[in-house]
Scaffold this motif. Structure first.
Motif, PDB file in Angstrom:
ATOM      1  N   PRO A 151       0.813  -1.230   0.000  1.00  0.00           N
ATOM      2  CA  PRO A 151       0.000   0.000   0.000  1.00  0.00           C
ATOM      3  C   PRO A 151       0.840   1.271   0.000  1.00  0.00           C
ATOM      4  O   PRO A 151       0.497   2.249  -0.669  1.00  0.00           O
ATOM      5  CB  PRO A 151      -0.817  -0.131   1.292  1.00  0.00           C
ATOM      6  CG  PRO A 151      -0.937  -1.606   1.501  1.00  0.00           C
ATOM      7  CD  PRO A 151       0.366  -2.181   1.039  1.00  0.00           C
ATOM      8  N   VAL A 152       1.949   1.264   0.745  1.00  0.00           N
ATOM      9  CA  VAL A 152       2.788   2.461   0.804  1.00  0.00           C
ATOM     10  C   VAL A 152       3.424   2.741  -0.559  1.00  0.00           C
ATOM     11  O   VAL A 152       3.595   3.905  -0.955  1.00  0.00           O
ATOM     12  CB  VAL A 152       3.880   2.306   1.894  1.00  0.00           C
ATOM     13  CG1 VAL A 152       4.845   1.171   1.550  1.00  0.00           C
ATOM     14  CG2 VAL A 152       4.636   3.617   2.074  1.00  0.00           C
ATOM     15  N   GLN A 153       3.735   1.684  -1.309  1.00  0.00           N
ATOM     16  CA  GLN A 153       4.299   1.866  -2.645  1.00  0.00           C
ATOM     17  C   GLN A 153       3.261   2.447  -3.601  1.00  0.00           C
ATOM     18  O   GLN A 153       3.576   3.329  -4.408  1.00  0.00           O
ATOM     19  CB  GLN A 153       4.818   0.524  -3.181  1.00  0.00           C
ATOM     20  CG  GLN A 153       6.011  -0.037  -2.416  1.00  0.00           C
ATOM     21  CD  GLN A 153       6.401  -1.418  -2.902  1.00  0.00           C
ATOM     22  OE1 GLN A 153       5.587  -2.336  -2.908  1.00  0.00           O
ATOM     23  NE2 GLN A 153       7.649  -1.571  -3.325  1.00  0.00           N
ATOM     24  N   ILE A 154       2.032   1.939  -3.496  1.00  0.00           N
ATOM     25  CA  ILE A 154       0.947   2.465  -4.330  1.00  0.00           C
ATOM     26  C   ILE A 154       0.723   3.944  -4.033  1.00  0.00           C
ATOM     27  O   ILE A 154       0.553   4.767  -4.942  1.00  0.00           O
ATOM     28  CB  ILE A 154      -0.360   1.676  -4.086  1.00  0.00           C
ATOM     29  CG1 ILE A 154      -0.200   0.218  -4.542  1.00  0.00           C
ATOM     30  CG2 ILE A 154      -1.526   2.338  -4.805  1.00  0.00           C
ATOM     31  CD1 ILE A 154      -0.058   0.045  -6.030  1.00  0.00           C
ATOM     32  N   THR A 155       0.730   4.289  -2.746  1.00  0.00           N
ATOM     33  CA  THR A 155       0.523   5.685  -2.344  1.00  0.00           C
ATOM     34  C   THR A 155       1.611   6.586  -2.915  1.00  0.00           C
ATOM     35  O   THR A 155       1.335   7.683  -3.424  1.00  0.00           O
ATOM     36  CB  THR A 155       0.508   5.799  -0.808  1.00  0.00           C
ATOM     37  OG1 THR A 155      -0.543   4.975  -0.288  1.00  0.00           O
ATOM     38  CG2 THR A 155       0.280   7.243  -0.378  1.00  0.00           C
TER      39      THR A 155
END
Length: 273
Positions: free
Chosen positions: A24-28
């Protein structure tokens, strides 16, 4: 590299990122970078020899007889359909071998469990070619005859996902799905109605209005007001996605006659086309 890819193909890249199982942090972080270049148009700065010749020819054709060059309008970039980029996924081989048998289980929890397996498998944008006949027929039977609204809603969502994942390849199965979906609009539970709406809308995009005309007319003549209302609402949505060129006089006359008949019927909505 990913940001530059987004500059070229835009939103069509997002399904590929989701399939890559990023954190999720990479997507963000990527979405933050995407927002910085939103609306920017990418264009090639270097060409291979064959492309150079093509570009030179295009440039020459834009020069007018008086030697002045036409001012070219910015080309409207063509949107790339994410479906075309997606890799087809084979879900049939991943289904339980006794899938259809389990849908006949007496306990609704067991039917729900196997439907959820299918629903999870269908969470992919593009499906591999295959014979989905047995699966679709089993789902249709659930929609028509299952007394449990949870199972009916699940079956409706699965039909919608199958139609979306197969697109025009679902047309083979559309014919026997449409009457079952329209007739089931007699069910008043909102979760079922929502699933049926999504299913009939998705199925319609795989077929033609002429193909489903008789089923639609029959539903509009149904004695159940809910079936009439939801069929009329479906038509209103369908017409916004239908090319006027495909609606010949015969089709319009048939549908208009039935819609006109329902205008004065109490509790029934008719769509104005």
């Amino acid at each position: 590299m990913v940001v530059e890819m987004y500059r070229w193909i835009g939103a069509a890249l997002r399904p590929q990122l989701q399939a890559a199982n990023l954190q999720p942090v990479q997507i963000t972080e990527l979405e933050t970078e995407f927002s910085k270049i939103e609306g920017q148009k990418a264009s090639p700065t270097r060409y291979i020899r064959s492309q150079q010749e093509k570009q030179a020819k295009i440039a020459a054709e834009t020069v007018q007889d008086n030697g002045e060059e036409d001012v070219e309008e910015d080309e409207v970039p063509q949107e790339i359909d994410p479906y075309e980029l997606a890799a087809p996924v084979d879900i049939l081989s991943k289904l339980p071998k006794d899938f259809c048998e389990k849908l006949e289980a007496k306990k609704w929890q067991e039917r729900k469990e196997v439907l959820e397996i299918l629903e999870n498998l269908l969470k992919t944008p593009k499906l591999e070619n295959g014979d989905y006949g047995d699966v679709v027929r089993a789902l249709k039977k659930i929609v028509q005859k299952d007394s449990n609204v949870v199972c009916v809603a699940l079956a409706g969502r699965c039909i919608a996902s199958l139609a979306t994942g197969l697109k025009k390849r679902f047309q083979t199965y559309a014919g026997f799905c449409v009457p079952a979906l329209l007739e089931k609009f007699k069910e008043k539970k909102q979760n079922v109605v929502t699933a049926l709406r999504d299913a009939i809308d998705a199925v319609y995009l795989t077929t033609t209005f002429e193909t489903i005309l008789e089923d639609v007319l029959e539903a509009l003549n149904n004695k159940n007001p809910s079936v009439k209302i939801e069929t009329s609402l479906f038509l209103a949505r369908a017409f916004t996605k239908t090319s006027p060129a495909t609606m010949n006089k015969k089709l319009l006359k048939a549908i208009t006659a039935v819609l006109t008949k329902t205008i004065n019927e109490s509790g029934t909505i008719s769509c104005v086309c």
